[in-house]
Design a protein around this motif. Structure first.
Motif, PDB file in Angstrom:
ATOM      1  N   ARG A  68      35.351  31.085  37.788  1.00 22.03           N
ATOM      2  CA  ARG A  68      34.844  31.937  36.706  1.00 22.03           C
ATOM      3  C   ARG A  68      35.880  32.053  35.602  1.00 22.03           C
ATOM      4  O   ARG A  68      37.079  32.113  35.868  1.00 22.03           O
ATOM      5  CB  ARG A  68      34.537  33.338  37.244  1.00 22.03           C
ATOM      6  N   TYR A 114      36.696  34.331  32.011  1.00 26.81           N
ATOM      7  CA  TYR A 114      36.358  35.541  31.276  1.00 26.81           C
ATOM      8  C   TYR A 114      37.093  35.539  29.936  1.00 26.81           C
ATOM      9  O   TYR A 114      38.206  35.016  29.814  1.00 26.81           O
ATOM     10  CB  TYR A 114      36.809  36.789  32.052  1.00 26.81           C
ATOM     11  N   TYR A 116      38.269  38.482  27.104  1.00 26.55           N
ATOM     12  CA  TYR A 116      38.424  39.902  26.827  1.00 26.55           C
ATOM     13  C   TYR A 116      39.003  40.071  25.429  1.00 26.55           C
ATOM     14  O   TYR A 116      39.718  39.210  24.914  1.00 26.55           O
ATOM     15  CB  TYR A 116      39.394  40.566  27.823  1.00 26.55           C
ATOM     16  N   ASP A 175      39.411  33.403  37.585  1.00 34.50           N
ATOM     17  CA  ASP A 175      39.573  33.748  38.988  1.00 34.50           C
ATOM     18  C   ASP A 175      38.700  32.840  39.843  1.00 34.50           C
ATOM     19  O   ASP A 175      37.995  31.981  39.324  1.00 34.50           O
ATOM     20  CB  ASP A 175      39.302  35.234  39.267  1.00 34.50           C
ATOM     21  N   ASN A 199      41.561  34.395  44.318  1.00 33.10           N
ATOM     22  CA  ASN A 199      40.615  35.498  44.165  1.00 33.10           C
ATOM     23  C   ASN A 199      41.206  36.674  43.394  1.00 33.10           C
ATOM     24  O   ASN A 199      40.956  37.841  43.728  1.00 33.10           O
ATOM     25  CB  ASN A 199      40.080  35.964  45.520  1.00 33.10           C
ATOM     26  N   LYS A 200      42.012  36.348  42.423  1.00 31.90           N
ATOM     27  CA  LYS A 200      42.535  37.405  41.565  1.00 31.90           C
ATOM     28  C   LYS A 200      42.495  36.895  40.131  1.00 31.90           C
ATOM     29  O   LYS A 200      42.581  35.700  39.866  1.00 31.90           O
ATOM     30  CB  LYS A 200      43.956  37.781  41.961  1.00 31.90           C
ATOM     31  N   LEU A 201      42.343  37.846  39.228  1.00 30.98           N
ATOM     32  CA  LEU A 201      42.208  37.511  37.824  1.00 30.98           C
ATOM     33  C   LEU A 201      43.575  37.150  37.248  1.00 30.98           C
ATOM     34  O   LEU A 201      44.507  37.950  37.319  1.00 30.98           O
ATOM     35  CB  LEU A 201      41.617  38.715  37.095  1.00 30.98           C
ATOM     36  N   TYR A 253      47.125  46.654  36.888  1.00 35.35           N
ATOM     37  CA  TYR A 253      47.738  45.574  36.139  1.00 35.35           C
ATOM     38  C   TYR A 253      48.930  46.123  35.358  1.00 35.35           C
ATOM     39  O   TYR A 253      48.944  47.282  34.967  1.00 35.35           O
ATOM     40  CB  TYR A 253      46.754  44.982  35.124  1.00 35.35           C
ATOM     41  N   ILE A 269      48.292  41.011  37.445  1.00 37.73           N
ATOM     42  CA  ILE A 269      47.782  41.908  38.474  1.00 37.73           C
ATOM     43  C   ILE A 269      48.911  42.334  39.405  1.00 37.73           C
ATOM     44  O   ILE A 269      49.826  41.558  39.684  1.00 37.73           O
ATOM     45  CB  ILE A 269      46.636  41.253  39.272  1.00 37.73           C
ATOM     46  N   ILE A 304      44.822  42.846  47.567  1.00 36.04           N
ATOM     47  CA  ILE A 304      45.746  42.032  46.780  1.00 36.04           C
ATOM     48  C   ILE A 304      47.037  42.809  46.628  1.00 36.04           C
ATOM     49  O   ILE A 304      47.026  43.974  46.232  1.00 36.04           O
ATOM     50  CB  ILE A 304      45.188  41.681  45.388  1.00 36.04           C
ATOM     51  N   GLU A 333      50.507  41.726  45.033  1.00 34.48           N
ATOM     52  CA  GLU A 333      51.357  40.721  44.403  1.00 34.48           C
ATOM     53  C   GLU A 333      52.827  41.037  44.645  1.00 34.48           C
ATOM     54  O   GLU A 333      53.183  42.081  45.172  1.00 34.48           O
ATOM     55  CB  GLU A 333      51.067  40.671  42.907  1.00 34.48           C
ATOM     56  N   PHE A 355      47.552  49.253  33.383  1.00 26.99           N
ATOM     57  CA  PHE A 355      46.104  49.389  33.288  1.00 26.99           C
ATOM     58  C   PHE A 355      45.492  49.433  34.677  1.00 26.99           C
ATOM     59  O   PHE A 355      45.810  48.619  35.540  1.00 26.99           O
ATOM     60  CB  PHE A 355      45.483  48.209  32.535  1.00 26.99           C
ATOM     61  N   TRP A 380      35.928  39.080  44.439  1.00 23.69           N
ATOM     62  CA  TRP A 380      35.572  37.709  44.753  1.00 23.69           C
ATOM     63  C   TRP A 380      34.152  37.348  44.325  1.00 23.69           C
ATOM     64  O   TRP A 380      33.491  36.504  44.910  1.00 23.69           O
ATOM     65  CB  TRP A 380      35.746  37.430  46.258  1.00 23.69           C
ATOM     66  N   THR A 381      33.653  38.037  43.315  1.00 19.19           N
ATOM     67  CA  THR A 381      32.339  37.699  42.763  1.00 19.19           C
ATOM     68  C   THR A 381      32.469  37.669  41.246  1.00 19.19           C
ATOM     69  O   THR A 381      33.413  38.217  40.696  1.00 19.19           O
ATOM     70  CB  THR A 381      31.274  38.731  43.152  1.00 19.19           C
ATOM     71  N   GLN A 410      35.452  43.051  35.290  1.00 13.49           N
ATOM     72  CA  GLN A 410      36.307  44.198  35.570  1.00 13.49           C
ATOM     73  C   GLN A 410      36.321  45.110  34.349  1.00 13.49           C
ATOM     74  O   GLN A 410      36.428  44.653  33.212  1.00 13.49           O
ATOM     75  CB  GLN A 410      37.728  43.734  35.896  1.00 13.49           C
TER      76      GLN A 410
END
Lengths: 112, 114
Positions: A31, A33, A35, A92, A98-100, B35, B45, B56, B58, B90, B98-99, B103
């Motif tokens: 995906r 995105y 912003y 992502d 699986n993280k942006l 973030y 992130i 998650i 990091e 943020f 995971w979809t 956000q």
């Protein structure tokens, strides 16, 4: 490690002209995105692109995705002052952990 | 009617202090995130929680500790603040991880460490 690169980092636009921001990413992602962030403000979602060839348009902004080239573009048509902001792309998906992951942003300034 | 809210908006503190930032979302989302945006506007992130479970984590100093008392809240506690912690933090939320779910970001907390 996934890398997301935007160019240019800064774009000075003249009102009424067309411009493109490019977003390249280094590994397969599910995906993409876009912003927008106004100075001192939060991030506002513009587009989500899910598949190769996806194109989405909202007003003067149009985003497209080429998953084979790992490239997304954000095209601005007939720029107006209200579009001055910083634009971020982000990706992502499984390969991205699986993280942006965000690009470095493109700061857009539209001059009269 | 704010969807994702953070407090405080600004935080100025001395090195070595401990501080917390709070985040609340009223969107009914299951997943929340923290973030960090540095002075060059680079966004990265730090943590994500899904249904109060850390999913998650990091590579951040262990001086940073998130806590999610419930699905609608995700707080960030920072111990022994350092100059390099100065940034805008943020909070964000989404329905599921995971979809292809957008956000939604909070207004940010500008942390300045002196």
């Amino acid at each position: 490690e996934l890398k997301v690169e935007q160019n240019p980092l800064f774009l000075s636009m003249q009102e009424g002209k067309n411009y493109t921001i490019y977003c390249n990413y280094s590994t397969t992602s599910d995906r993409l995105y876009w912003y927008r962030q106004d100075p001192g403000k939060s991030l506002e979602s513009l587009f989500v692109l899910l598949s190769n060839g996806a194109v989405k348009q909202e007003g003067r902004l149009m985003a497209s995705l080429d998953t084979k080239a790992r490239l997304s573009t954000l095209h601005i048509t007939a720029a107006v002052h209200d579009l001055s902001a910083t634009y971020f792309c982000a990706v992502d998906g499984k390969a991205a952990g699986n993280k942006l992951t965000f690009g470095g942003g493109t700061r857009v300034l539209v001059k009269p | 009617d704010t969807a994702v809210s953070q407090t405080p908006k600004y935080l100025v503190t001395q090195m070595g202090n401990d501080k917390s930032i709070k985040c609340e979302q009223n969107l009914g989302h299951d997943t929340m995130y923290w973030y960090k945006q540095d002075s060059k506007k680079f966004l990265k992130i730090m943590f994500s929680y899904n249904n109060k479970e850390l999913i998650i984590n990091e590579t951040v100093p262990n001086r940073f500790s998130p806590k999610s008392p419930d699905k609608a809240h995700l707080n960030l506690h920072i111990n022994s603040l350092e100059l390099g912690d100065s940034a805008v933090y943020f909070c964000a939320s989404s329905q599921e991880p995971w979809t292809p779910d957008t956000q939604y970001f909070g207004p940010g907390t500008r942390l300045t460490v002196l």
